[in-house]
Structures are given as structure tokens and as C-alpha cells.
Design a protein around this motif. Structure first.
Motif, PDB file in Angstrom:
ATOM      1  N   ARG A  42      16.945  24.368   0.292  1.00  0.00           N
ATOM      2  CA  ARG A  42      17.040  25.716   0.568  1.00  0.00           C
ATOM      3  C   ARG A  42      16.778  26.672  -1.267  1.00  0.00           C
ATOM      4  NH1 ARG A  42      19.744  28.907   4.187  1.00  0.00           N
ATOM      5  NH2 ARG A  42      21.045  30.249   2.961  1.00  0.00           N
ATOM      6  N   VAL A  88      31.612  33.543   4.829  1.00  0.00           N
ATOM      7  CA  VAL A  88      31.316  32.879   5.871  1.00  0.00           C
ATOM      8  C   VAL A  88      31.257  32.292   7.069  1.00  0.00           C
ATOM      9  CG1 VAL A  88      30.733  30.116   6.574  1.00  0.00           C
ATOM     10  CG2 VAL A  88      30.727  30.924   4.120  1.00  0.00           C
ATOM     11  N   THR A 136      21.913  40.208   5.968  1.00  0.00           N
ATOM     12  CA  THR A 136      20.608  40.310   6.900  1.00  0.00           C
ATOM     13  C   THR A 136      19.787  41.493   6.205  1.00  0.00           C
ATOM     14  OG1 THR A 136      22.255  42.130   7.555  1.00  0.00           O
ATOM     15  CG2 THR A 136      22.247  40.281   8.568  1.00  0.00           C
ATOM     16  N   PRO A 168      28.886  35.169  -2.706  1.00  0.00           N
ATOM     17  CA  PRO A 168      29.555  34.396  -1.744  1.00  0.00           C
ATOM     18  C   PRO A 168      29.511  35.206  -0.176  1.00  0.00           C
ATOM     19  CG  PRO A 168      31.592  33.633  -3.205  1.00  0.00           C
ATOM     20  CD  PRO A 168      30.362  34.965  -3.296  1.00  0.00           C
ATOM     21  N   GLY A 169      28.658  34.733   0.532  1.00  0.00           N
ATOM     22  CA  GLY A 169      28.877  35.401   1.835  1.00  0.00           C
ATOM     23  C   GLY A 169      26.641  35.050   2.345  1.00  0.00           C
ATOM     24  N   LYS A 170      26.895  35.637   3.257  1.00  0.00           N
ATOM     25  CA  LYS A 170      25.497  35.922   4.045  1.00  0.00           C
ATOM     26  C   LYS A 170      25.220  37.498   3.998  1.00  0.00           C
ATOM     27  CE  LYS A 170      25.158  31.827   7.139  1.00  0.00           C
ATOM     28  NZ  LYS A 170      24.631  31.342   8.111  1.00  0.00           N
ATOM     29  N   VAL A 224      29.000  40.010   7.842  1.00  0.00           N
ATOM     30  CA  VAL A 224      28.027  39.228   7.197  1.00  0.00           C
ATOM     31  C   VAL A 224      28.637  39.405   5.386  1.00  0.00           C
ATOM     32  CG1 VAL A 224      26.355  39.213   9.265  1.00  0.00           C
ATOM     33  CG2 VAL A 224      25.815  40.602   6.678  1.00  0.00           C
ATOM     34  N   GLY A 254      19.590  35.896   3.606  1.00  0.00           N
ATOM     35  CA  GLY A 254      20.068  34.801   3.282  1.00  0.00           C
ATOM     36  C   GLY A 254      21.483  34.982   2.831  1.00  0.00           C
ATOM     37  N   SER A 255      21.703  34.140   2.228  1.00  0.00           N
ATOM     38  CA  SER A 255      23.131  34.385   1.561  1.00  0.00           C
ATOM     39  C   SER A 255      23.055  33.818  -0.387  1.00  0.00           C
ATOM     40  CB  SER A 255      23.427  32.489   2.343  1.00  0.00           C
ATOM     41  OG  SER A 255      23.203  31.287   1.421  1.00  0.00           O
ATOM     42  N   GLY A 256      24.257  33.540  -0.476  1.00  0.00           N
ATOM     43  CA  GLY A 256      24.192  34.092  -2.391  1.00  0.00           C
ATOM     44  C   GLY A 256      23.216  34.702  -3.295  1.00  0.00           C
ATOM     45  N   VAL A 304      18.372  36.129  -2.140  1.00  0.00           N
ATOM     46  CA  VAL A 304      18.556  35.191  -1.754  1.00  0.00           C
ATOM     47  C   VAL A 304      18.413  34.125  -1.739  1.00  0.00           C
ATOM     48  CG1 VAL A 304      19.460  37.510  -0.654  1.00  0.00           C
ATOM     49  CG2 VAL A 304      17.252  36.327   0.379  1.00  0.00           C
ATOM     50  N   THR A 305      19.256  33.226  -0.970  1.00  0.00           N
ATOM     51  CA  THR A 305      18.910  31.759  -1.179  1.00  0.00           C
ATOM     52  C   THR A 305      18.581  31.711   1.031  1.00  0.00           C
ATOM     53  OG1 THR A 305      20.935  30.556  -2.564  1.00  0.00           O
ATOM     54  CG2 THR A 305      19.488  29.328  -0.763  1.00  0.00           C
TER      55      THR A 305
END
Length: 403
Positions: free
Chosen positions: A33, A18, A137, A133-135, A14, A71-73, A197-198
Motif C-alpha cells: 500500500r 475500521v 470513499t 485513521p479510518g477509510k 467510513v 482509501g484509508s489514512g 489517501v493510502t
């Protein structure tokens, strides 16, 4: 031994970008978001006393923080709010903790600030990084490594992290995944005060404003057993769309009205609570230090301060929940007069209808046979701070539907 390895393997996936087969967000979904806090620590001025072995500088700081909501970012914020000179960070990286100062292979990535690897933060300022970049948890132990090339004697940070920070030998070791260069440890966080996070628009965060009971006094180092940690264990079991970030801005020794150990809760309320990204609800559990160390003759000063916090929160359209003050009979500063004030404060919190909701922490951990004192199972031993069971009990007293 397989389960921890499996968790780390998933974490690598993660963090690297992506995942295959995941379609880009539609424009409408992207607009919904927003930035949500996933970790925080309240900042104060750290000095070169016995707890800080030497001024920071010419070395790399490696800190560990546990996220709440995923989340992401991912972004981090570095703060020089209490500094007196500009502080430069030449290189900042973020990875996932393997153990100690070691980072999981291929997860340590550079963070940028306005597209640059280096950032200088002026006194009184704080700076967010660009999105990574990326997610990621929830409940991940992320490692932030920051190279500080010049000496900083007045450091902005959090004194009682109850988490190990690793300090390197001279040089820039931020990009490395080995922990060999990190030969000194501390129990403070330096400069780092927020991670966000986003996340989907319906996801927000809850901010816990408090003193040592919220900060986590009584827990073991690196245990992550603050009552807010236990709260996120509960929140993390909810469906993804109903989860919230849980942000801890407690300062051990802090008071609502008096600036001493950290700025007063009232004076730091805007910075530490209202300005958190994605903040939706604030939980206030603070005032016992004002009573146990103060010379008040009534509950009125504290009540007026709570009213000011409530007004400020409502002006930002945020919910604010009042936590009743837990018992301290048997503590060195307890007196009957101070107990009367605590009872007055709690009666107002319960019946005043000023807060948007009440969390009766006092009722949850007091001794039913003698309500002025903590139940033995919840007493850490000094009759004011809570055991692990007591902090867990606080978390399970919160109604998740109120968050």
C-alpha cells in the motif's frame, strides 16, 4: 430525499474508523500500500485585490474539496510556497459536508502535524498532516477547517476554485460542525493544495496539467463539472482495483512558457505534476494561451517545451499523454497566423511520437464543417472555453486504458 441521507450515513461509518469484521492487513499487504493523491489544486500567490475581501487572519477558513479515489489514512497538505512570512495554523479539522458550511454530525475530526495540533509553515515550504485513521470513499465532499490566528497578507492558494470557501467571524471555529460563524464567502482555496489517501499498490493517480480549460472556466460554482470531474465519474465506475486518483492542476490564464497568471507550466511541472503522490500518468493540455496571447512565428518554442516535460516525466518513469489544443476561432485574439501555429502544434502532438499517447481533444470538440472553431454545442459562448457538454466530451475522449 432518502438517498442523500443514506449516502451521508454511510460516509459517517467510513470516516469513524475500521469497520467491524475487517481484519488487519497482513505485513505483505501493508507493504504494497502507498500514498495516492485523491485531490489537488495548483497554487499561486493570492493578493488582497477585489476577489480577496481582506487579508486572512484571526479567523477560521472552511474549504470544501471533492475526493476522487478512496482509501484509508487520509492526509492533507498545507502550502506556504508563495508566502513571505511563516504561517501558523493553530487548529485544523476535517469532516464531511452536509450543506454549505455545515458539517455532518460526528465527522469533524482534528488533524495533527507530527503529533501536534498546531503547525507553522515557513515561506517556500509545504507540510503534510499525519494520517487520519479510518477509510473514506471516492467522490466525498470533505471539509477542511483551519484556524489562522495571525494576519497573512500574501496567501498561497488557488484563485479560481469554482467552489465556495467559508470565512468565519474572529476566532477558532475549526472544531465546530455548525456553519453559523462562517458569515463570509470566497471562491478561492487558501493554503490547501493536496489531499492523499493510502491505497493498494496497483492504484495510482493521473495528473491533468492545464489552463482554464482544465481549471473549469464556464462551470457553475460548486458544480464539480471540470473535465477531470467527468473523467472520475467514468473511472469511478471501474472495479475498485482499476480506479485511479484524478488530480487537477490547471490554472486559468496559465501559459506553458510565460510566467504571468501563475508560474509557467514548464517551471511548475516538477512541483505540480511530478511530485504528486502516487502519480502514474500526466495529461498535458496547455499551450492555447501561449498561442492566442503570444507573438510566436512557429510552433517550435512550444514543441521544445513539451519535449522537456516528456524528458522530465520519463526520468521519473511516468507516462505522459499529449492533448491536442482545442479551437478558438471567433475569440478576440484569433488570427490566421495563430491558427497555423495551433495546427502545427497539433500535427506534432499527433504524429511526433514523443508523447506516450495522444488524446485528440481538438478533434473531439471542433466543428466538423469548420475545424478552426468549436462545435456550437461545446462552446461556452466566448469561442475558446467549453460548455458543460464540451468538458464532458473531453472526459469521454480519454481512453481509460491509457491511464
Amino acid at each position: 430525499m432518502r438517498r442523500p441521507v443514506h449516502r451521508l450515513a454511510m460516509a459517517v461509518v467510513v470516516m469513524t474508523g475500521v469497520m467491524a469484521g475487517v481484519l488487519p492487513l497482513s505485513p505483505a499487504a501493508a507493504e504494497s500500500r502507498h500514498l495516492v493523491g485523491t485531490w489537488s489544486a495548483a497554487s499561486d500567490r493570492l493578493t488582497t485585490d477585489d476577489r480577496l475581501l481582506a487579508p486572512i487572519g484571526g479567523q477560521t477558513i472552511r474549504m470544501v474539496a471533492r475526493t476522487s479515489v478512496g482509501g484509508s489514512g487520509l492526509r492533507i497538505r498545507l502550502s506556504n510556497v508563495f508566502g513571505v512570512v511563516p504561517v501558523t495554523f493553530k487548529s485544523v479539522h476535517l469532516g464531511l459536508q452536509a450543506y454549505g458550511a455545515e458539517i455532518v454530525g460526528k465527522t469533524n475530526r482534528p488533524l495533527t502535524f507530527g503529533g501536534r495540533a498546531s503547525v507553522t509553515i515557513r515561506p517556500g515550504q509545504a507540510v503534510w498532516s499525519d494520517a487520519l485513521p479510518g477509510k473514506i470513499t471516492g467522490r466525498q465532499d470533505v471539509v477542511i477547517s483551519a484556524y489562522v490566528p495571525t494576519t497573512v497578507e500574501q496567501v498561497t492558494g488557488h484563485d479560481r476554485a469554482y467552489a465556495t470557501t467559508y470565512l468565519s467571524t474572529p476566532g477558532n471555529h475549526a472544531a465546530g460542525e455548525s456553519g453559523e460563524a462562517f458569515t463570509t464567502t470566497s471562491l478561492q482555496w487558501y493554503f490547501l493544495d493536496r489531499i492523499a489517501v493510502t491505497a493498494d499498490g496497483g492504484i495510482g493517480s493521473v495528473v491533468a496539467l492545464g489552463d482554464s480549460i482544465t481549471d473549469g472556466t464556464g462551470q457553475g460554482n460548486d458544480a464539480n463539472r471540470r473535465w477531470t470531474d467527468y473523467l472520475y465519474q467514468r473511472v469511478g465506475q471501474l472495479p475498485a482495483k482499476k480506479r485511479v486518483g484524478v488530480l487537477n492542476v490547471g490554472i486559468a490564464g496559465n501559459r506553458v512558457l510565460y510566467t504571468g497568471v501563475g508560474p509557467s507550466a514548464l517551471s511548475r511541472f516538477k512541483r505540480d505534476a511530478l511530485s504528486q503522490p502516487g502519480a502514474r500518468t500526466i495529461v498535458v493540455l496547455e499551450g492555447i494561451n501561449d498561442i492566442s496571447r503570444g507573438e510566436y512565428t512557429s510552433a517550435k518554442p512550444l514543441i521544445e517545451a513539451y519535449k522537456k516535460m516528456i524528458k522530465l516525466a520519463h526520468a521519473k518513469k511516468l507516462r505522459i499523454l499529449g492533448g491536442t489544443l482545442t479551437p478558438f476561432y471567433g475569440y478576440s485574439t484569433w488570427t490566421e497566423e495563430r491558427e497555423e501555429i495551433r495546427q502545427e502544434v497539433n500535427a506534432w502532438i499527433r504524429t511526433g511520437k514523443a508523447f506516450d499517447g495522444v488524446i485528440d481533444f481538438d478533434k473531439a470538440v471542433r466543428d466538423p464543417a469548420y475545424p478552426a472553431q468549436l462545435a456550437a454545442a461545446y462552446d461556452h459562448g466566448d469561442h475558446i472555453h467549453l460548455s458543460d457538454a464540451g468538458r464532458r466530451r473531453l472526459a469521454y475522449t480519454v481512453r481509460l486504458s491509457h491511464l
